[in-house]
Every structure is written in C-alpha cells, then in structure tokens.
Scaffold this motif. Structure first.
Motif, mmCIF file in Angstrom:
data_model
loop_
_atom_site.group_PDB
_atom_site.id
_atom_site.type_symbol
_atom_site.label_atom_id
_atom_site.label_comp_id
_atom_site.label_asym_id
_atom_site.label_seq_id
_atom_site.Cartn_x
_atom_site.Cartn_y
_atom_site.Cartn_z
ATOM 1 N N ALA A 45 0.861 -1.184 0.000
ATOM 2 C CA ALA A 45 0.000 0.000 0.000
ATOM 3 C C ALA A 45 0.895 1.231 0.000
ATOM 4 N N PRO A 46 0.806 2.080 -1.036
ATOM 5 C CA PRO A 46 1.665 3.258 -1.103
ATOM 6 C C PRO A 46 1.125 4.387 -0.230
ATOM 7 N N LEU A 47 1.804 5.502 -0.254
ATOM 8 C CA LEU A 47 1.294 6.687 0.430
ATOM 9 C C LEU A 47 0.045 7.177 -0.295
ATOM 10 N N GLU A 74 2.460 6.123 5.537
ATOM 11 C CA GLU A 74 3.553 5.155 5.485
ATOM 12 C C GLU A 74 3.231 4.034 4.503
ATOM 13 N N GLU A 75 4.274 3.554 3.829
ATOM 14 C CA GLU A 75 4.114 2.432 2.922
ATOM 15 C C GLU A 75 4.145 1.139 3.743
ATOM 16 N N VAL A 76 3.167 0.263 3.495
ATOM 17 C CA VAL A 76 3.098 -0.986 4.246
ATOM 18 C C VAL A 76 2.792 -2.138 3.298
ATOM 19 N N TYR A 77 3.217 -3.341 3.703
ATOM 20 C CA TYR A 77 2.890 -4.560 2.967
ATOM 21 C C TYR A 77 1.835 -5.338 3.745
ATOM 22 N N ARG A 78 0.913 -5.954 3.015
ATOM 23 C CA ARG A 78 -0.065 -6.840 3.625
ATOM 24 C C ARG A 78 -0.141 -8.136 2.819
ATOM 25 N N GLY A 108 -8.067 -0.008 7.880
ATOM 26 C CA GLY A 108 -6.955 -0.795 7.368
ATOM 27 C C GLY A 108 -6.237 -0.061 6.245
ATOM 28 N N LYS A 109 -4.932 0.061 6.357
ATOM 29 C CA LYS A 109 -4.177 0.861 5.382
ATOM 30 C C LYS A 109 -4.248 0.271 3.980
ATOM 31 N N CYS A 110 -4.094 -1.045 3.873
ATOM 32 C CA CYS A 110 -4.078 -1.668 2.555
ATOM 33 C C CYS A 110 -5.492 -1.899 2.029
#
Length: 367
Positions: free
Chosen positions: A170-172, A178-182, A206-208
């Motif tokens: 998930a990009p900005l 913040e960039e995160v992986y799910r 949820g960010k992603c």
C-alpha cells in the motif's frame, strides 16, 4: 499582553530546542553507520544500520512474509538470528515457542540492526521476487469483498503452489503516511503464471484494504512480492479433500480447486463455506460449474444468520454443524482450512473429533 508574547516566544524557543535535540539524537545515537549482514553463512551484505531487520532485508530485495506489515502483531516474519540483534523483546515473546527461543528465532520486524548480524532464512525466500503489475479487474463480490486481478509485465512469471500468498504494498495516499505490505492469498490457478487474482475484504481503518477499496483503479500499477507460505495442496496424496473457508479465506481454496481442474485430479472433494446471510455468498454459478466438471465435488455453503425473509433452503448454523452432518467417517481424508483464528480453532477441533489426524489438517490463519 507583554507576558503573553514572552510566554509564546519561550514556548516556541523550547519547542525548537527539543526539535533540534531530537534531530541530533536521530543523526548520532540512531546512526549506526554501515553494518555487516551475513545470511546462511554464504551471502554477505553491507547495510545501513538503525532499521528493523525486516525493513533492512526488504531494502536488499529479500522479502520475509509479514501479514501485519511489520507491526509485531502477526508473528510471521520469523528468522534465526545467530549473532547480533540484541536481546529478545517483550513484543516478540507471545509469538515464539520455547523451542524457537532456544533456537535463536526472532521476529525480524522487532529486531534492530545495530551491529554485525548473522542470520539464517529458508533458501526459498531468495526465489521470492518483486513485481510491478497492472490492475485489470476490480469487481465487488459483496459489500465488503473485492476481487482484484493483476497482470505481470510482459515476459515475467510467478511460480507458486495452490494455497500460497503474496504481499501487496500500500503506497502513500491521503490518510496514509507510510508504505506498508499486507499478505493476501492467491486465488488464481498455479498454471496461470502471468496473472494474480486476490479477494480483499474491507477493514475500516486498514491501510491496505482502504487503498484497495477506496483508491485503487483499473489501469493502476501495484507492487507485489511473493510467493510465500507452507500452506499448499499436496499433489502426491490420494486422500479425499475437505476444504473449509469463510469470507476472503475462499481465495486459497479457489486456487486449490482450479488446480484440481487444471491437472484433472480425480479426488473426491467437499468445500464447506461459512457466511452470515445469502448476501455474503458469491461465485455460486462458478461452483455449480465445478460440481459438473470436477471428479466428485460438492459446494456446501452454510449460513449462520438467516431469517424467514431470506427464503434460504440450504445449510444453517456454523460450518462445524455441516461437518457434523455430512462427514460420516475419517478414513483416507485430509483437510485444508482458511479463516480467522477462532474459526480455525473451531474447525480443527471439529475435524479431530471426527477422527481426522491433526497432522492431516492444514490451515492458513489470518487476523
């Protein structure tokens, strides 16, 4: 009035001093310089110190599975830290068994790279690749689940086993700083090496999932890496297959069923799918096709919150109720489960009560 001005100037000055001190601390105390990293005794890297081991490895294009995006809440990102890494943190203890602690296993997202460090990871993780894929399909399956299909760049392939997963970045975006992986299970057939299909449920905040449900568009490029996971279909077995899932847990089960059709695997299979109401069911026509095309397959949806208004004539209650009804013996059977922790625990108990050995019950558990 003068007192207010003086007070304001004083507070501003103090804030500026604190900001300067924090910046200085970050540049000195947090600056560990270049660090030697050794992996599996035969691969050496020079990395910048100060970050978590997980993010350090990502910077070197070495991807460790992490369903929570490095927050220390999933326990997936385990590696052996043979030297360096500092003491085990309290945030790691709930995810590590006594045996793992004795064998120097750590959560890579909690372990900081501060001095020379030596680690051990499965060799197959060096085969994990990163891809920039184009979104070809975004389809609402229910009010909270989207089907996402992405296509890899021309000439690139991904080789995975039915049941494994990838990580989506998930990009900005507005609201996410913040960039995160799910982690998401692959729903496509293993024989389709150019495309990846996912089923992603919306989780408020949820960010992603917010990125996918609120921001992602057809034609966008997404960043994924994989494959990962030791939950996958056993091609060598000849046992009857019991499949159980709820919600987005349908993804790896779909991959398994597509694989069975693709390889013409003649094994009896039953898929028990748990949902709340008929509105939570999807791909019903597809499962009817599979019932006609596969050797001996039945799709058994079970609804837990139906009313008379739903006019539902199928199975009701929780999935374990359907298991009790239809699973009459445990001879020559194995099970593949995907769902949340509570569902997995309930189903493992139900299947073991029916006599299926624990070692033949495979599961993929998510938060």
């Amino acid at each position: 009035m003068n007192e207010i001005i003086i007070t304001t100037i004083s507070i501003t000055g103090i804030s500026a001093i604190f900001a300067f001190l924090l910046t200085l601390a970050d540049r000195t105390i947090g600056n560990y310089g270049e660090i030697e990293l050794n992996i599996n005794d035969d691969k050496d890297y020079i990395v910048q110190g100060g970050s978590s081991l997980l993010s350090t490895l990502i910077d070197e294009k070495i991807f460790i599975p992490s369903a929570c995006g490095g927050k220390g809440t999933c326990g997936y990102c385990k590696v052996k830290v043979l030297e360096g890494g500092g003491p085990v943190l309290p945030t790691e203890i709930p995810f590590l068994t006594e045996e793992e602690l004795n064998n120097h296993v750590r959560l890579s997202c909690q372990c900081k790279v501060k001095d020379k460090i030596k680690i051990e990871i499965p060799e197959e993780l060096f085969n994990v690749k990163e891809y920039f894929a184009e979104v070809e399909v975004l389809e609402d399956m229910t009010s909270v689940i989207k089907r996402v299909r992405v296509r890899l760049p021309e000439g690139e392939e991904i080789k995975f086993k039915p049941g494994q997963f990838i990580q989506l970045k998930a990009p900005l975006y507005e609201g996410n700083d913040e960039e995160v992986y799910r982690a998401y299970s692959i729903a496509s057939a293993a024989g389709d090496k150019n495309n990846i299909e996912l089923f992603i449920g919306y989780v408020p905040g949820g960010k992603c999932t917010t990125y996918v449900h609120k921001h992602l568009k057809v034609g966008d490029t997404v960043q994924i890496n994989g494959p990962y996971g030791d939950f996958y279909f056993d091609d060598e077995s000849n046992r009857e297959v019991i499949l159980v899932a709820a919600g987005t847990g349908i993804a790896p089960i779909l991959s398994i069923l597509k694989h069975m059709r693709e390889k013409n695997i003649n094994r009896k299979a039953r898929f028990y799918f748990g949902a709340k109401t008929p509105d939570d069911l999807f791909l019903l026509d597809y499962f009817k096709e599979l019932e006609e095309e596969l050797y001996d397959f039945k799709f058994i949806p079970t609804l837990s919150r139906v009313t008379e208004e739903h006019n539902w004539t199928g199975e009701t209650g929780r999935v374990n109720n359907a298991i009790d009804k239809y699973l009459t013996d445990s001879e020559n059977k194995e099970a593949y489960l995907c769902g949340n922790e509570k569902m997995i625990a309930t189903m493992v108990e139900a299947l073991m009560d029916k006599g299926i050995p624990e070692e033949l019950i495979y599961f993929d558990k998510f938060d």
